[in-house]
Design a protein around this motif. Structure first.
Motif, PDB file in Angstrom:
ATOM      1  N   LEU A  48       0.838  -1.201   0.000  1.00 56.18           N
ATOM      2  CA  LEU A  48       0.000   0.000   0.000  1.00 56.18           C
ATOM      3  C   LEU A  48       0.875   1.254   0.000  1.00 56.18           C
ATOM      4  CD1 LEU A  48      -2.682  -0.958   2.686  1.00 56.18           C
ATOM      5  CD2 LEU A  48      -2.871  -1.166   0.202  1.00 56.18           C
ATOM      6  N   SER A  49       0.399   2.296  -0.654  1.00 59.27           N
ATOM      7  CA  SER A  49       1.084   3.589  -0.588  1.00 59.27           C
ATOM      8  C   SER A  49       0.824   4.224   0.782  1.00 59.27           C
ATOM      9  CB  SER A  49       0.565   4.510  -1.692  1.00 59.27           C
ATOM     10  OG  SER A  49      -0.782   4.888  -1.435  1.00 59.27           O
ATOM     11  N   GLY A  50       1.545   5.333   1.054  1.00 61.27           N
ATOM     12  CA  GLY A  50       1.351   6.005   2.337  1.00 61.27           C
ATOM     13  C   GLY A  50      -0.080   6.462   2.544  1.00 61.27           C
ATOM     14  N   GLY A  51      -0.680   7.043   1.500  1.00 55.15           N
ATOM     15  CA  GLY A  51      -2.069   7.493   1.613  1.00 55.15           C
ATOM     16  C   GLY A  51      -3.038   6.344   1.785  1.00 55.15           C
ATOM     17  N   GLN A  52      -2.794   5.228   1.118  1.00 58.97           N
ATOM     18  CA  GLN A  52      -3.661   4.054   1.251  1.00 58.97           C
ATOM     19  C   GLN A  52      -3.565   3.464   2.654  1.00 58.97           C
ATOM     20  OE1 GLN A  52      -2.034   1.828  -1.998  1.00 58.97           O
ATOM     21  NE2 GLN A  52      -3.306   2.831  -3.544  1.00 58.97           N
ATOM     22  N   LYS A  53      -2.358   3.446   3.210  1.00 59.40           N
ATOM     23  CA  LYS A  53      -2.202   2.957   4.586  1.00 59.40           C
ATOM     24  C   LYS A  53      -2.976   3.842   5.562  1.00 59.40           C
ATOM     25  CE  LYS A  53       2.343   0.802   3.969  1.00 59.40           C
ATOM     26  NZ  LYS A  53       3.793   0.859   4.290  1.00 59.40           N
ATOM     27  N   GLN A  54      -2.905   5.163   5.375  1.00 59.72           N
ATOM     28  CA  GLN A  54      -3.631   6.053   6.269  1.00 59.72           C
ATOM     29  C   GLN A  54      -5.140   5.861   6.134  1.00 59.72           C
ATOM     30  OE1 GLN A  54      -1.635   6.657   8.412  1.00 59.72           O
ATOM     31  NE2 GLN A  54      -1.147   8.821   8.453  1.00 59.72           N
ATOM     32  N   ARG A  55      -5.631   5.625   4.921  1.00 56.45           N
ATOM     33  CA  ARG A  55      -7.057   5.347   4.743  1.00 56.45           C
ATOM     34  C   ARG A  55      -7.454   4.048   5.438  1.00 56.45           C
ATOM     35  NH1 ARG A  55      -7.969   5.474  -1.384  1.00 56.45           N
ATOM     36  NH2 ARG A  55      -5.769   5.968  -1.633  1.00 56.45           N
ATOM     37  N   LEU A  56      -6.559   3.062   5.388  1.00 53.06           N
ATOM     38  CA  LEU A  56      -6.831   1.806   6.098  1.00 53.06           C
ATOM     39  C   LEU A  56      -6.876   2.041   7.604  1.00 53.06           C
ATOM     40  CD1 LEU A  56      -7.215  -1.231   6.280  1.00 53.06           C
ATOM     41  CD2 LEU A  56      -4.717  -1.493   6.086  1.00 53.06           C
ATOM     42  N   PHE A  57      -5.965   2.866   8.125  1.00 53.28           N
ATOM     43  CA  PHE A  57      -5.958   3.152   9.557  1.00 53.28           C
ATOM     44  C   PHE A  57      -7.243   3.882   9.982  1.00 53.28           C
ATOM     45  CE2 PHE A  57      -1.076   3.313   9.178  1.00 53.28           C
ATOM     46  CZ  PHE A  57      -0.988   1.936   9.354  1.00 53.28           C
ATOM     47  N   ILE A  58      -7.736   4.771   9.110  1.00 56.94           N
ATOM     48  CA  ILE A  58      -9.014   5.424   9.398  1.00 56.94           C
ATOM     49  C   ILE A  58     -10.120   4.389   9.461  1.00 56.94           C
ATOM     50  CG2 ILE A  58     -10.756   7.009   8.490  1.00 56.94           C
ATOM     51  CD1 ILE A  58      -8.514   8.706   7.357  1.00 56.94           C
ATOM     52  N   ALA A  59     -10.129   3.462   8.511  1.00 58.35           N
ATOM     53  CA  ALA A  59     -11.148   2.412   8.502  1.00 58.35           C
ATOM     54  C   ALA A  59     -11.076   1.573   9.773  1.00 58.35           C
ATOM     55  CB  ALA A  59     -10.975   1.527   7.270  1.00 58.35           C
ATOM     56  N   LEU A  60      -9.863   1.229  10.217  1.00 58.41           N
ATOM     57  CA  LEU A  60      -9.698   0.426  11.428  1.00 58.41           C
ATOM     58  C   LEU A  60     -10.190   1.189  12.664  1.00 58.41           C
ATOM     59  CD1 LEU A  60      -6.176  -1.129  10.760  1.00 58.41           C
ATOM     60  CD2 LEU A  60      -8.415  -2.217  10.478  1.00 58.41           C
ATOM     61  N   ALA A  61     -10.006   2.515  12.659  1.00 57.06           N
ATOM     62  CA  ALA A  61     -10.471   3.326  13.782  1.00 57.06           C
ATOM     63  C   ALA A  61     -11.987   3.464  13.810  1.00 57.06           C
ATOM     64  CB  ALA A  61      -9.826   4.708  13.733  1.00 57.06           C
ATOM     65  N   LEU A  62     -12.648   3.184  12.670  1.00 58.65           N
ATOM     66  CA  LEU A  62     -14.097   3.356  12.576  1.00 58.65           C
ATOM     67  C   LEU A  62     -14.869   2.044  12.615  1.00 58.65           C
ATOM     68  CD1 LEU A  62     -14.270   6.048   9.737  1.00 58.65           C
ATOM     69  CD2 LEU A  62     -14.528   6.414  12.197  1.00 58.65           C
ATOM     70  N   VAL A  63     -14.166   0.916  12.585  1.00 63.60           N
ATOM     71  CA  VAL A  63     -14.838  -0.366  12.396  1.00 63.60           C
ATOM     72  C   VAL A  63     -15.771  -0.712  13.559  1.00 63.60           C
ATOM     73  CG1 VAL A  63     -13.081  -1.848  13.470  1.00 63.60           C
ATOM     74  CG2 VAL A  63     -14.429  -2.716  11.534  1.00 63.60           C
ATOM     75  N   ASN A  64     -15.516  -0.169  14.744  1.00 61.59           N
ATOM     76  CA  ASN A  64     -16.390  -0.425  15.898  1.00 61.59           C
ATOM     77  C   ASN A  64     -17.518   0.591  16.021  1.00 61.59           C
ATOM     78  OD1 ASN A  64     -14.309   1.467  16.556  1.00 61.59           O
ATOM     79  ND2 ASN A  64     -14.872   1.333  18.701  1.00 61.59           N
ATOM     80  N   ASP A  65     -17.670   1.474  14.995  1.00 57.54           N
ATOM     81  CA  ASP A  65     -18.697   2.518  14.989  1.00 57.54           C
ATOM     82  C   ASP A  65     -18.602   3.400  16.233  1.00 57.54           C
ATOM     83  OD1 ASP A  65     -20.778   3.929  13.878  1.00 57.54           O
ATOM     84  OD2 ASP A  65     -22.337   2.685  14.792  1.00 57.54           O
ATOM     85  N   PRO A  66     -17.433   4.026  16.472  1.00 56.81           N
ATOM     86  CA  PRO A  66     -17.234   4.809  17.703  1.00 56.81           C
ATOM     87  C   PRO A  66     -17.961   6.142  17.663  1.00 56.81           C
ATOM     88  CG  PRO A  66     -15.360   5.065  16.261  1.00 56.81           C
ATOM     89  CD  PRO A  66     -16.265   4.072  15.589  1.00 56.81           C
ATOM     90  N   ARG A  67     -18.202   6.701  18.837  1.00 56.25           N
ATOM     91  CA  ARG A  67     -18.745   8.053  18.929  1.00 56.25           C
ATOM     92  C   ARG A  67     -17.633   9.091  18.903  1.00 56.25           C
ATOM     93  NH1 ARG A  67     -22.415   8.560  24.071  1.00 56.25           N
ATOM     94  NH2 ARG A  67     -22.515  10.706  23.271  1.00 56.25           N
ATOM     95  N   LEU A  68     -16.452   8.715  19.362  1.00 50.02           N
ATOM     96  CA  LEU A  68     -15.307   9.624  19.451  1.00 50.02           C
ATOM     97  C   LEU A  68     -14.112   8.961  18.780  1.00 50.02           C
ATOM     98  CD1 LEU A  68     -13.803  12.132  20.620  1.00 50.02           C
ATOM     99  CD2 LEU A  68     -13.520  10.812  22.749  1.00 50.02           C
ATOM    100  N   VAL A  69     -13.449   9.700  17.868  1.00 47.55           N
ATOM    101  CA  VAL A  69     -12.325   9.154  17.111  1.00 47.55           C
ATOM    102  C   VAL A  69     -11.091  10.027  17.345  1.00 47.55           C
ATOM    103  CG1 VAL A  69     -11.521   8.339  14.870  1.00 47.55           C
ATOM    104  CG2 VAL A  69     -13.970   8.443  15.342  1.00 47.55           C
ATOM    105  N   PHE A  70      -9.960   9.380  17.629  1.00 47.66           N
ATOM    106  CA  PHE A  70      -8.689  10.060  17.829  1.00 47.66           C
ATOM    107  C   PHE A  70      -7.798   9.848  16.612  1.00 47.66           C
ATOM    108  CE2 PHE A  70     -10.303   9.191  22.037  1.00 47.66           C
ATOM    109  CZ  PHE A  70      -9.980  10.324  22.775  1.00 47.66           C
TER     110      PHE A  70
END
Length: 315
Positions: A131-153
């Motif tokens: 993955l490129s750097g931007g693709q990795k960051q998009r994956l990290f965003i997806a991982l941070a959202l997978v639990n459907d959080p109310r607050l994201v860091f």
């Protein structure tokens, strides 16, 4: 409604080093809240205390109504975290990473939708190392959202990305807020904080030295008007031209580069930005100086940051 994050009198020390010193602030639900500061200012320690990753020495913390230290198990499913040093095994496939993270939570969202929404459909079966750097960051965003959080860091989310990838990530962060999430963002990029955040806290030496909307922070400083222009064949007339410009009533100081001048105007009184521009252009014309690339800069969040924290490099 109560603030989604409440921090009162937070203090954290490491030996004789005071990392966070009596910090207090609140974050309202649905906003993008930014925290900026020099290296060693206390941003990471403050964030990790809020996330429940560190135990504060003093202070009161409430995140979504929970104490992040004593009620971490109840809080963890409600928040999503992308850490600055996030990494994954090189051979892990994109869909496998999302499937793995989803298994950690009792009620995750459909991660296949995240793949589509974050533009990773074509990389679904790609290993992390490709993955490129931007693709990795998009994956990290997806991982941070997978639990459907109310607050994201998001911690230094766009560090190392090229300008195009950075703008894509900014749009994704705005999309996270549009999904009804609250975002806590730490960044070294003042432009990023200015464009994304509803409010910004500036930390320095363990304390919050300013907290407001980007617009109000910019208006709060006594700002200098600034004019930048380039002069060809500057070497033969630099001394004379510098003296003429420094003696203009609206000019506070002059900085010289190899072929460029930066003129700073006086902050108050009758000399506003238009007076500075008129006086400088008339002076150049009277000396028959050919100039180009003239621009008038307006104050921005970086000016606020430097005014409050200084310009010395921090380690």
């Amino acid at each position: 409604m109560d603030p989604i994050v409440q921090v009162q009198g937070l203090r954290k020390t490491y030996g004789e080093t005071v990392a966070v010193d009596d910090v207090s602030f609140e974050i309202e639900e649905g906003e993008i809240f930014g925290m900026v500061g020099p290296n060693g200012a206390g941003k990471t320690t403050t964030t990790e205390c809020i996330e429940g990753l560190r135990t504060p020495d003093q202070g009161r913390l409430r995140v979504l109504g929970f104490d992040p230290v004593t009620q971490e198990r109840l809080l963890r499913p409600l928040i999503g975290t992308q850490l600055q040093s996030t990494n994954l095994p090189n051979g892990l496939i994109v869909w496998e990473a999302l499937d793995l993270y989803a298994s950690f939570y009792p009620d995750p969202i459909d991660w296949s939708e995240l793949i589509d929404q974050l533009g990773l459909t074509e990389k679904r079966n790609t290993p992390f190392r490709k993955l490129s750097g931007g693709q990795k960051q998009r994956l990290f965003i997806a991982l941070a959202l997978v639990n459907d959080p109310r607050l994201v860091f998001f911690d230094e989310l766009t560090t190392g990305l090229d300008p195009q990838a950075r703008h894509v990530i900014w749009d994704l962060v705005r999309g996270v807020r549009q999904r009804g999430k609250t975002v806590f963002l730490t960044t070294h990029y003042m432009e990023e904080a200015e464009r994304l955040c509803d409010r910004v806290a500036i930390m320095d030496r363990g304390k919050i030295v300013a907290l407001d909307t980007p617009g109000n922070l910019i208006r709060s400083i006594v700002s200098e008007s600034r004019i930048v222009f380039t002069v060809d064949d500057l070497q033969n007339r630099q001394g004379t031209l510098t003296g003429i410009l420094e003696n203009l009533p609206a000019v506070k100081r002059v900085e010289k580069g190899a072929d460029q001048f930066t003129i700073y105007g006086r902050e108050a009184g009758k000399y506003g930005p238009s007076h500075l521009l008129i006086q400088v252009v008339e002076a150049l014309a009277s000396q028959e100086v050919a100039f180009r690339d003239l621009s008038s800069d307006q104050p921005n969040l970086e000016d606020v940051f430097l005014a409050l924290t200084g310009q010395a490099i921090r380690d």
